[in-house]
Structure formats: structure tokens, C-alpha cells
Write a protein that holds these residues in place. Structure first.
Motif, short mmCIF file in Angstrom:
data_model
loop_
_atom_site.label_atom_id
_atom_site.label_comp_id
_atom_site.label_asym_id
_atom_site.label_seq_id
_atom_site.Cartn_x
_atom_site.Cartn_y
_atom_site.Cartn_z
N ALA A 299 27.78 34.59 36.69
CA ALA A 299 28.96 35.60 37.45
C ALA A 299 29.62 34.08 38.09
O ALA A 299 29.36 32.82 38.60
CB ALA A 299 29.07 36.36 38.95
N PRO A 300 31.04 34.00 38.66
CA PRO A 300 31.98 33.16 39.11
C PRO A 300 31.50 32.43 40.44
O PRO A 300 31.24 33.28 41.16
CB PRO A 300 33.29 33.84 39.44
CG PRO A 300 33.79 34.84 38.76
CD PRO A 300 32.03 35.29 38.47
N GLY A 301 30.96 31.49 40.37
CA GLY A 301 30.46 30.93 41.66
C GLY A 301 28.89 30.86 41.94
O GLY A 301 28.79 30.72 42.97
N LYS A 302 28.02 32.11 41.46
CA LYS A 302 27.31 31.67 41.19
C LYS A 302 26.04 31.28 40.29
O LYS A 302 26.85 30.76 39.44
CB LYS A 302 26.82 33.34 41.39
CG LYS A 302 27.86 33.97 42.69
CD LYS A 302 27.19 35.90 42.14
CE LYS A 302 27.21 36.71 43.46
NZ LYS A 302 27.25 37.92 43.79
N GLU B 204 30.51 44.93 40.75
CA GLU B 204 29.23 43.50 40.68
C GLU B 204 28.68 43.07 38.69
O GLU B 204 27.78 42.18 39.03
CB GLU B 204 28.31 43.98 41.09
CG GLU B 204 28.65 44.08 42.60
CD GLU B 204 29.20 44.68 42.35
OE1 GLU B 204 29.68 45.45 43.65
OE2 GLU B 204 29.33 46.20 42.58
N ASP B 205 28.69 43.85 37.92
CA ASP B 205 28.35 43.10 36.95
C ASP B 205 29.06 42.30 36.26
O ASP B 205 28.74 41.56 34.88
CB ASP B 205 27.78 44.05 35.60
CG ASP B 205 26.95 45.36 36.20
OD1 ASP B 205 27.39 46.70 35.86
OD2 ASP B 205 25.88 44.84 36.49
N THR B 206 30.17 41.71 36.38
CA THR B 206 30.98 40.56 35.67
C THR B 206 30.77 39.59 35.89
O THR B 206 30.36 39.10 36.51
CB THR B 206 32.24 41.36 36.89
OG1 THR B 206 33.39 42.05 37.03
CG2 THR B 206 33.33 39.56 35.92
N ALA B 207 30.62 39.39 34.40
CA ALA B 207 30.31 37.39 34.55
C ALA B 207 30.58 37.47 32.62
O ALA B 207 30.24 38.13 32.47
CB ALA B 207 28.73 37.98 34.49
N ILE B 208 30.04 36.52 32.17
CA ILE B 208 29.49 35.47 31.16
C ILE B 208 28.03 36.04 30.35
O ILE B 208 27.10 35.87 31.51
CB ILE B 208 29.94 34.07 31.00
CG1 ILE B 208 31.49 33.88 31.80
CG2 ILE B 208 29.67 33.42 29.40
CD1 ILE B 208 31.45 32.59 31.77
#
Length: 122
Positions: free
Chosen positions: A42-45, A91-95
Motif C-alpha cells: 500500500a502507499p507509504g507502507k 484497506e485492501d487498496t495496494a499494488i
């Protein structure tokens, strides 16, 4: 091993998506020798483990955050691993990345795909 992930997209919370990852393996190394896994970032994680499946498909393991909502499966005849994602939440938003290796574990895989973006809107 070259891995090509696909199936990402923009969906709403509660929707489903199925990711696919197709492998191109070297001659003499069938897809079925590899343990396969999905990770996400995820962005920033930091990148985190999502799910893994043994080379035969007989055993799977999931991160607690996706257990009961996501299902990993594979079709060795098609050299493809899938990630069925249900009841998606923002919260599942990610690459999402697929990975291949020789050991059944939650980190340190040998080969990685290029990633596919999943965005879940609320």
C-alpha cells in the motif's frame, strides 16, 4: 521464471476481484515445482504477505487481514496462480505482486511479477 500479474482495477467496497498471475518457466522446470504467493504494498507502507500455496495446491496460508475473504488457488496446467478477493475493503487498496519460490513461507521469494493495482473505494 517470469511472472505476469493481471486483473487489478477500481472497485467499490464489498465488491470482488480475481487476480491472475501466469508464469513463464525455463525448459525443464515445470511450474508445478514452485510454491506461489501473493504480496501487496500500500502507499507509504512496506510490502506485506497476503497468501501462499504449495506447489501441488494442497496447502494454503493467509495473512490474518485477508483470512476468510481471499482465496489463493492454482492451475498447474495453465501455469497460473489466482487470488480471489471477496468483500473488499478500502484497506485492501495496494499494488499486488505474485511471487514464486521453492519454500512454503511468508517471505523471501525468488521471483517476482511486476504488480497489478487494486483500488477499493468506500
Amino acid at each position: 521464471v517470469q511472472l505476469q500479474a493481471s486483473g487489478g482495477g477500481l472497485v467499490q467496497a464489498g465488491d470482488s476481484l480475481r487476480l491472475s498471475c501466469t508464469a513463464s518457466v525455463a525448459s525443464g522446470q515445470p511450474f508445478s515445482v514452485y510454491v506461489m504467493a501473493w504480496f501487496r504494498q500500500a502507499p507509504g507502507k512496506e510490502r506485506e504477505f497476503v497468501a501462499t500455496i504449495t506447489n501441488s495446491g494442497g496447502t494454503t496460508r493467509y495473512a490474518d487481514s485477508v483470512k476468510g475473504r481471499f482465496t489463493i488457488s492454482r492451475d498447474n496446467g495453465k501455469s497460473t496462480v489466482y487470488l480471489q478477493m471477496n468483500s473488499l475493503i478500502p484497506e485492501d487498496t495496494a499494488i499486488y505482486y505474485c511471487a514464486a519460490g521453492r519454500l512454503f513461507r511468508t517471505n523471501d521469494y525468488d521471483y517476482w511479477g511486476q504488480g497489478t493495482q487494486v483500488t477499493v473505494s468506500s
